[in-house]
Motif scaffolding. Structure first.
Motif, PDB file in Angstrom:
ATOM      1  N   VAL A  75       3.968   8.019 -11.252  1.00 25.53           N
ATOM      2  CA  VAL A  75       3.196   7.950 -12.500  1.00 25.53           C
ATOM      3  C   VAL A  75       2.605   9.317 -12.837  1.00 25.53           C
ATOM      4  N   ALA A  76       2.099  10.013 -11.829  1.00 24.20           N
ATOM      5  CA  ALA A  76       1.513  11.344 -12.052  1.00 24.20           C
ATOM      6  C   ALA A  76       2.557  12.310 -12.607  1.00 24.20           C
ATOM      7  N   GLN A 112       0.828  -1.206   0.000  1.00 25.89           N
ATOM      8  CA  GLN A 112       0.000   0.000   0.000  1.00 25.89           C
ATOM      9  C   GLN A 112       0.860   1.252   0.000  1.00 25.89           C
ATOM     10  N   GLU A 113       1.920   1.239   0.806  1.00 26.08           N
ATOM     11  CA  GLU A 113       2.809   2.403   0.845  1.00 26.08           C
ATOM     12  C   GLU A 113       3.589   2.518  -0.467  1.00 26.08           C
ATOM     13  N   ALA A 114       4.026   1.374  -1.004  1.00 22.47           N
ATOM     14  CA  ALA A 114       4.745   1.401  -2.279  1.00 22.47           C
ATOM     15  C   ALA A 114       3.848   1.925  -3.395  1.00 22.47           C
ATOM     16  N   TYR A 115       2.563   1.546  -3.347  1.00 28.04           N
ATOM     17  CA  TYR A 115       1.627   1.999  -4.379  1.00 28.04           C
ATOM     18  C   TYR A 115       1.419   3.510  -4.308  1.00 28.04           C
ATOM     19  N   ALA A 116       1.402   4.053  -3.092  1.00 29.15           N
ATOM     20  CA  ALA A 116       1.259   5.503  -2.948  1.00 29.15           C
ATOM     21  C   ALA A 116       2.431   6.226  -3.620  1.00 29.15           C
ATOM     22  N   LEU A 117       3.649   5.715  -3.419  1.00 26.83           N
ATOM     23  CA  LEU A 117       4.823   6.304  -4.071  1.00 26.83           C
ATOM     24  C   LEU A 117       4.759   6.095  -5.585  1.00 26.83           C
ATOM     25  N   TYR A 118       4.292   4.922  -5.988  1.00 22.09           N
ATOM     26  CA  TYR A 118       4.151   4.594  -7.406  1.00 22.09           C
ATOM     27  C   TYR A 118       3.207   5.577  -8.096  1.00 22.09           C
ATOM     28  N   GLN A 119       2.088   5.867  -7.459  1.00 21.15           N
ATOM     29  CA  GLN A 119       1.112   6.783  -8.036  1.00 21.15           C
ATOM     30  C   GLN A 119       1.686   8.185  -8.198  1.00 21.15           C
ATOM     31  N   GLN A 120       2.477   8.613  -7.219  1.00 24.12           N
ATOM     32  CA  GLN A 120       3.110   9.927  -7.324  1.00 24.12           C
ATOM     33  C   GLN A 120       4.050   9.974  -8.531  1.00 24.12           C
ATOM     34  N   TYR A 166       5.275  11.475 -14.374  1.00 20.10           N
ATOM     35  CA  TYR A 166       5.547  11.086 -15.757  1.00 20.10           C
ATOM     36  C   TYR A 166       4.412  11.508 -16.689  1.00 20.10           C
ATOM     37  N   ARG A 167       3.180  11.333 -16.220  1.00 19.69           N
ATOM     38  CA  ARG A 167       2.023  11.713 -17.042  1.00 19.69           C
ATOM     39  C   ARG A 167       2.068  13.212 -17.369  1.00 19.69           C
ATOM     40  N   LYS A 168       2.392  14.003 -16.363  1.00 19.04           N
ATOM     41  CA  LYS A 168       2.473  15.459 -16.554  1.00 19.04           C
ATOM     42  C   LYS A 168       3.590  15.823 -17.530  1.00 19.04           C
ATOM     43  N   LYS A 169       4.678  15.073 -17.458  1.00 20.97           N
ATOM     44  CA  LYS A 169       5.846  15.353 -18.297  1.00 20.97           C
ATOM     45  C   LYS A 169       5.632  14.899 -19.733  1.00 20.97           C
ATOM     46  N   LEU A 170       4.922  13.786 -19.928  1.00 18.65           N
ATOM     47  CA  LEU A 170       4.828  13.155 -21.243  1.00 18.65           C
ATOM     48  C   LEU A 170       3.616  13.553 -22.066  1.00 18.65           C
ATOM     49  N   VAL A 171       2.479  13.757 -21.413  1.00 20.46           N
ATOM     50  CA  VAL A 171       1.212  13.856 -22.140  1.00 20.46           C
ATOM     51  C   VAL A 171       0.814  15.312 -22.361  1.00 20.46           C
ATOM     52  N   SER A 172       0.511  15.622 -23.619  1.00 20.58           N
ATOM     53  CA  SER A 172      -0.054  16.939 -23.952  1.00 20.58           C
ATOM     54  C   SER A 172      -1.358  16.725 -24.700  1.00 20.58           C
ATOM     55  N   ARG A 173      -2.289  17.619 -24.507  1.00 19.96           N
ATOM     56  CA  ARG A 173      -3.615  17.487 -25.112  1.00 19.96           C
ATOM     57  C   ARG A 173      -3.794  18.499 -26.239  1.00 19.96           C
ATOM     58  N   LYS A 174      -4.348  18.024 -27.354  1.00 19.67           N
ATOM     59  CA  LYS A 174      -4.726  18.882 -28.468  1.00 19.67           C
ATOM     60  C   LYS A 174      -6.153  18.525 -28.851  1.00 19.67           C
ATOM     61  N   GLY A 175      -7.084  19.345 -28.393  1.00 20.75           N
ATOM     62  CA  GLY A 175      -8.488  19.040 -28.608  1.00 20.75           C
ATOM     63  C   GLY A 175      -8.868  17.782 -27.868  1.00 20.75           C
ATOM     64  N   SER A 176      -9.403  16.795 -28.596  1.00 16.12           N
ATOM     65  CA  SER A 176      -9.814  15.536 -27.967  1.00 16.12           C
ATOM     66  C   SER A 176      -8.712  14.479 -28.020  1.00 16.12           C
ATOM     67  N   GLU A 177      -7.525  14.858 -28.494  1.00 18.41           N
ATOM     68  CA  GLU A 177      -6.441  13.898 -28.669  1.00 18.41           C
ATOM     69  C   GLU A 177      -5.313  14.149 -27.676  1.00 18.41           C
ATOM     70  N   LEU A 178      -4.643  13.052 -27.295  1.00 19.74           N
ATOM     71  CA  LEU A 178      -3.500  13.117 -26.398  1.00 19.74           C
ATOM     72  C   LEU A 178      -2.242  12.715 -27.160  1.00 19.74           C
ATOM     73  N   TYR A 179      -1.145  13.455 -26.951  1.00 20.41           N
ATOM     74  CA  TYR A 179       0.103  13.202 -27.656  1.00 20.41           C
ATOM     75  C   TYR A 179       1.183  12.778 -26.661  1.00 20.41           C
ATOM     76  N   ILE A 180       1.879  11.673 -26.994  1.00 19.89           N
ATOM     77  CA  ILE A 180       2.970  11.161 -26.158  1.00 19.89           C
ATOM     78  C   ILE A 180       4.230  11.068 -27.025  1.00 19.89           C
TER      79      ILE A 180
END
Length: 441
Positions: free
Chosen positions: A233-234, A223-231, A236-250
């Motif tokens: 992932v969040a 459970q504690e490892a998952y909390a760190l894992y989620q942080q 990486y998601r912020k760093k990698l994903v950009s939105r253009k209209g209804s589409e996501l770019y990675i």
């Protein structure tokens, strides 16, 4: 420290609920739920009891219901019960009996809690249930989230006994001379959970005597490892994903430079209907030529020159059909024959025919392919469900999902064509005139 003191201490330390809250207890009559009720009663919480009779064991199911009712009378607390035709519901929804029972009980608990103004629903899940859930997830194959066990608090549902082992509950039951009912099906090994409980764990304990305590400790660490894992992932998601209209770019190169590209990619695409089984195919797109794609029920992941693009599946051009009045309508997936008539005879059981209460239907209607974000209230349920989840539960193939259409009035889905009508448009005993709709492929 006795169990009652540990129980109340755990509740307040974990901020699960307080004396000001009204608690609806799910009581089956078994050891764990009876102990839960006794502890809540002795602790002075404001409580009521809810019991589900799934009608799976004949007279034994009815005897359990009566036992719980008398228990509520002894404790002088409100009692609520309901009977389900569980096997029929399971067959109609292509679920196992266990899955059907779970869906039915939690839906009813939620409705009852809101109607009777309770703050939380409490269940008697304990540490051994947590261990069994961990092992089932591990053996089936799971990500780290599947190793975190049962959620102690999930919305309005709380499981305040996860700190206690089954043997501790049994000891308390004996000390307090409490009666309970035994579900004979719990002793049979043909259910996976029972096999783990009755055969696997006792054999492992012969080699590792502390196996239960060790697995409980592992759950807390996961459970504690998952909390760190989620942080992580969040971030990486912020760093990698950009939105253009209804589409996501990675960006492909940036994704491949991450410490765990497959894991990060799955956490991103899983929100758009992609399964773990599809991950290798999607990951292979990073080395494929531009233009190749992989589809889920609702989206595509497309290989661009430098990116993976997550895009909604586009509806076919000209696919929307205006249904102005009863008549025959032709569309890409077949034909609809719509007639207005009196309600006579038995309701058809065939999935290709729908009866709608004519009082509730106002033309024109719209016939169109289903899309992401669509939801409806499946027949027999008062809770909305996403169409995407409904189709997943039916285990349709990707091609079958693409051929699903909906009949819509305003913003309300009337019928998922050939599959299920919306509960809000069902006929009742007071229905005099119906709209009969027949679908032919």
């Amino acid at each position: 420290m006795d169990l009652l003191t540990r129980f109340t201490t755990h509740i307040y330390q974990r901020h699960l609920f307080t004396k000001k809250d009204r608690l609806l207890l799910a009581i089956s009559g078994g050891v764990d739920s009876v102990v839960l009720g006794a502890l809540c009663k002795r602790a002075g919480f404001d409580m009521g009891i809810a019991h589900c009779n799934f009608q799976l064991r004949g007279a034994d199911s009815d005897a359990d219901e009566l036992f719980v009712k008398r228990l509520a009378e002894t404790w002088n607390v409100p009692f609520y019960s309901i009977r389900f035709n569980t096997r029929v519901f399971a067959e109609e929804n292509k679920l196992s009996v266990q899955e059907a029972a779970r869906a039915l009980r939690y839906e009813w608990f939620g409705e009852l809690r809101k109607r009777e103004l309770y703050d939380y629903v409490l269940t008697g899940h304990h540490a051994n249930d947590d261990i069994e859930t961990l092992l089932m997830s591990f053996f089936r194959g799971t990500g780290i989230n599947g190793l975190t066990g049962i959620k102690e608090k999930n919305g309005a549902v709380i499981r305040p006994l996860l700190f206690a082992k089954r043997t501790e509950l049994e000891q308390y039951l004996n000390e307090q001379s409490l009666s309970f009912v035994q579900d004979a099906s719990n002793l049979k090994d043909h259910y996976t959970r029972n096999f783990i409980r009755n055969r696997l764990l006792p054999q492992v304990a012969g080699i590792y005597p502390e196996v239960e305590q060790n697995l409980i400790g592992n759950i807390h660490r996961f459970q504690e490892a998952y909390a760190l894992y989620q942080q992580s992932v969040a971030q990486y998601r912020k760093k990698l994903v950009s939105r253009k209209g209804s589409e996501l770019y990675i960006p492909v190169l940036l994704l491949l430079k991450t410490a765990a590209p497959a894991t990060v990619l799955f956490e991103i695409i899983s929100d758009y209907g992609f399964s773990a089984a599809q991950l290798p195919e999607v990951l292979a797109l990073t080395e494929s030529d531009p233009g190749k794609f992989i589809k889920s029920a609702t989206h595509r992941v497309i290989r661009d020159r430098k990116h993976l693009i997550i895009a909604p599946l586009a509806a076919a051009a000209g696919s929307r059909v205006l249904v102005e009045a009863p008549g025959d309508y032709f569309f890409e997936a077949g034909t609809l024959k719509i007639r207005r008539r009196k309600k006579e005879g038995a309701i058809p059981v065939a999935a290709d025919t729908a009866w709608i209460d004519a009082r509730l239907l106002t033309f024109p209607l719209t016939l169109r392919p289903w899309k992401t974000g669509d939801y409806f209230y499946p027949l027999g349920m008062n809770k909305k469900k996403k169409v995407a989840r409904f189709l997943i539960d039916l285990k349709l193939t990707a091609t079958q999902k693409e051929q699903v259409w909906v009949l819509e009035m305003g913003q309300k889905i009337v019928w998922i064509v050939g599959l299920r009508i919306d509960n809000r448009f069902r006929i009742t005993d007071t229905t005099g005139e119906i709209i009969e709709i027949h679908y032919k492929k």
